[in-house]
Design a protein around this motif. Structure first.
Motif, PDB file in Angstrom:
ATOM      1  N   GLY A   1       3.067  -4.773   5.305  1.00  0.00           N
ATOM      2  CA  GLY A   1       3.305  -3.719   4.333  1.00  0.00           C
ATOM      3  C   GLY A   1       4.468  -4.106   3.437  1.00  0.00           C
ATOM      4  O   GLY A   1       5.542  -4.474   3.936  1.00  0.00           O
ATOM      5  N   ARG A   2       4.268  -4.043   2.111  1.00  0.00           N
ATOM      6  CA  ARG A   2       5.341  -4.411   1.184  1.00  0.00           C
ATOM      7  C   ARG A   2       5.194  -3.603  -0.105  1.00  0.00           C
ATOM      8  O   ARG A   2       4.082  -3.461  -0.622  1.00  0.00           O
ATOM      9  N   LYS A   3       6.299  -3.088  -0.596  1.00  0.00           N
ATOM     10  CA  LYS A   3       6.280  -2.368  -1.857  1.00  0.00           C
ATOM     11  C   LYS A   3       6.530  -3.356  -2.982  1.00  0.00           C
ATOM     12  O   LYS A   3       7.512  -4.096  -2.979  1.00  0.00           O
ATOM     13  N   ILE A   4       5.633  -3.370  -3.970  1.00  0.00           N
ATOM     14  CA  ILE A   4       5.727  -4.257  -5.119  1.00  0.00           C
ATOM     15  C   ILE A   4       5.624  -3.402  -6.383  1.00  0.00           C
ATOM     16  O   ILE A   4       4.635  -2.694  -6.586  1.00  0.00           O
ATOM     17  N   CYS A   5       6.654  -3.456  -7.218  1.00  0.00           N
ATOM     18  CA  CYS A   5       6.651  -2.676  -8.464  1.00  0.00           C
ATOM     19  C   CYS A   5       6.338  -1.200  -8.209  1.00  0.00           C
ATOM     20  O   CYS A   5       5.582  -0.569  -8.955  1.00  0.00           O
ATOM     21  N   GLY A   6       6.902  -0.664  -7.136  1.00  0.00           N
ATOM     22  CA  GLY A   6       6.706   0.737  -6.805  1.00  0.00           C
ATOM     23  C   GLY A   6       5.400   1.048  -6.106  1.00  0.00           C
ATOM     24  O   GLY A   6       5.152   2.211  -5.757  1.00  0.00           O
ATOM     25  N   GLU A   7       4.552   0.041  -5.890  1.00  0.00           N
ATOM     26  CA  GLU A   7       3.257   0.234  -5.244  1.00  0.00           C
ATOM     27  C   GLU A   7       3.351  -0.164  -3.771  1.00  0.00           C
ATOM     28  O   GLU A   7       3.714  -1.298  -3.447  1.00  0.00           O
ATOM     29  N   ASN A   8       3.010   0.762  -2.886  1.00  0.00           N
ATOM     30  CA  ASN A   8       2.974   0.447  -1.455  1.00  0.00           C
ATOM     31  C   ASN A   8       1.655  -0.255  -1.143  1.00  0.00           C
ATOM     32  O   ASN A   8       0.576   0.342  -1.288  1.00  0.00           O
ATOM     33  N   ILE A   9       1.750  -1.504  -0.722  1.00  0.00           N
ATOM     34  CA  ILE A   9       0.561  -2.332  -0.544  1.00  0.00           C
ATOM     35  C   ILE A   9       0.499  -2.885   0.877  1.00  0.00           C
ATOM     36  O   ILE A   9       1.515  -3.309   1.432  1.00  0.00           O
ATOM     37  N   ALA A  10      -0.692  -2.858   1.444  1.00  0.00           N
ATOM     38  CA  ALA A  10      -0.935  -3.475   2.751  1.00  0.00           C
ATOM     39  C   ALA A  10      -1.707  -4.774   2.522  1.00  0.00           C
ATOM     40  O   ALA A  10      -2.794  -4.766   1.930  1.00  0.00           O
ATOM     41  N   PHE A  11      -1.132  -5.878   2.967  1.00  0.00           N
ATOM     42  CA  PHE A  11      -1.769  -7.185   2.854  1.00  0.00           C
ATOM     43  C   PHE A  11      -2.312  -7.580   4.219  1.00  0.00           C
ATOM     44  O   PHE A  11      -1.629  -7.406   5.240  1.00  0.00           O
ATOM     45  N   TYR A  12      -3.508  -8.148   4.244  1.00  0.00           N
ATOM     46  CA  TYR A  12      -4.066  -8.604   5.521  1.00  0.00           C
ATOM     47  C   TYR A  12      -5.127  -9.658   5.263  1.00  0.00           C
ATOM     48  O   TYR A  12      -5.515  -9.909   4.116  1.00  0.00           O
TER      49      TYR A  12
END
Length: 363
Positions: free
Chosen positions: A27-38
């Motif tokens: 889980g990482r926030k990028i440019c204000g977007e909470n994103i789940a990478f998998y």
């Protein structure tokens, strides 16, 4: 409406490839977007909004099973397209589709496009010769820093601070005694500083020794900082034994590298800072790579407190008009390019909204 402070229709480095492995999402926030990478069943990288449509739990707290991201709260299973695929004893066909993101694994990094996925163009990911050429070696790391991403760009496009912040490693008085030139070429900004017939500082003494060169003789030193949007800075640095052509010297007389800086906004006041050094000498020497990475990591760590305290001051004095000197030209010009790109995005968004057909509701 909240003011947009970073471009979103562009590629950012979101993670190092080794951060997303096995069945554990990131889980990482990028440019204000909470994103789940998998990783999917075929080990491809996927990125979706880190939000479970059932109860709003963070999907990144779950796990990957059969290529699907399983919510760790109630077992909802999400596909890479943002569509719910299954949930124990529940009908999920009508669940809303969550946002998915254009994502690409390349050069040992995971790149993400936090804006409109339909605009993502993989050919816009910058080519990194040092990442694919066996004549180069690379070592780097990641820091999380509480500062505006533009402060880090300022820091890297004006290396005058090395004399003071990095006095024990790469700093020396000749840096701020040497003039800086700045040029703008389209969306690129280049600042250059050249120093002739000086003694190398400790970090470059070690690099000379690592390349089998004398470290106790005068050198010519260079710093060429190259900004490209949205927030990448590559810096050609090095030293060569004096009198052999400086930056243009034959490889047998110099130790040179490219400092790699991918600055990814997390929020308006925090960043993910991917740093490293690509070396064009003795690429097979892993011990040298490890030594340089350790030394560079300590150097960059010295910037952290400076930047975070600077951010605190700027928040405390929001109306103070900061001074701008000639050494600030690289950062100022980089900010102008960023501001123009943001303005173009906002204008384009307004056009797209205005062109949407009106929905007619009949009663």
């Amino acid at each position: 409406m909240k003011q947009q402070t970073f471009p979103k229709n562009t590629w950012y480095v979101a993670a190092m490839a080794e951060e997303v492995v096995g069945s554990k999402p990131l889980g990482r926030k990028i440019c204000g977007e909470n994103i789940a990478f998998y990783r999917t069943a075929d080990n491809q990288i996927a990125a979706i909004l880190d939000f479970c449509p059932h109860r709003g739990a963070a999907l990144s707290l779950g796990y990957v099973e059969d290529g699907l991201l399983v919510c760790g709260y109630h077992g909802l299973k999400m596909g890479a397209d943002g569509k719910t695929q299954a949930m124990p004893l529940q009908r999920v066909k009508g669940f809303p589709c969550m946002k998915s993101y254009a994502v690409e694994e390349r050069y040992g990094f995971i790149w993400v496009w936090p804006g409109d996925q339909s605009k993502a163009d993989k050919s816009l990911i910058p080519h990194l010769e040092w990442a694919v050429n066996p004549e180069w070696a690379y070592g780097g790391g990641l820091y999380h820093i509480h500062c505006d991403y533009r402060l880090m760009i300022d820091n890297l496009m004006d290396l005058t601070h090395e004399t003071y912040v990095h006095a024990s490693s790469i700093g020396q008085k000749e840096i701020d005694e040497s003039p800086v030139s700045t040029e703008v070429n389209g969306d690129k900004v280049i600042t250059s500083r050249f120093m002739e017939n000086i003694m190398p500082p400790p970090f470059w003494q070690a690099a000379l020794r690592g390349n089998g060169l004398a470290d106790d003789v005068p050198v010519d030193r260079w710093q060429i900082c190259r900004f490209s949007p949205p927030s990448h800075v590559m810096i050609d640095v090095g030293v060569a034994h004096a009198g052999h052509g400086g930056y243009q010297a034959d490889a047998k007389y110099k130790a040179s590298s490219t400092v790699v800086d991918f600055i990814t906004p997390e929020t308006e006041t925090s960043i993910w800072y991917f740093w490293g050094m690509a070396r064009h000498f003795k690429p097979e020497d892993q011990a040298l790579t490890d030594s340089i990475r350790e030394g560079q990591g300590k150097i960059f760590a010295e910037d952290l407190e400076v930047l975070e305290r600077q951010q605190e001051n700027l928040l405390a004095f929001p109306d103070y008009d900061l001074l701008k000197l000639d050494i600030d030209a690289g950062g100022v010009q980089s900010r102008r390019i960023i501001e123009r790109i943001i303005a173009e995005e906002i204008t384009q968004q307004a056009v797209e909204v205005s062109e949407k057909p009106l929905q007619v509701i009949t009663f």
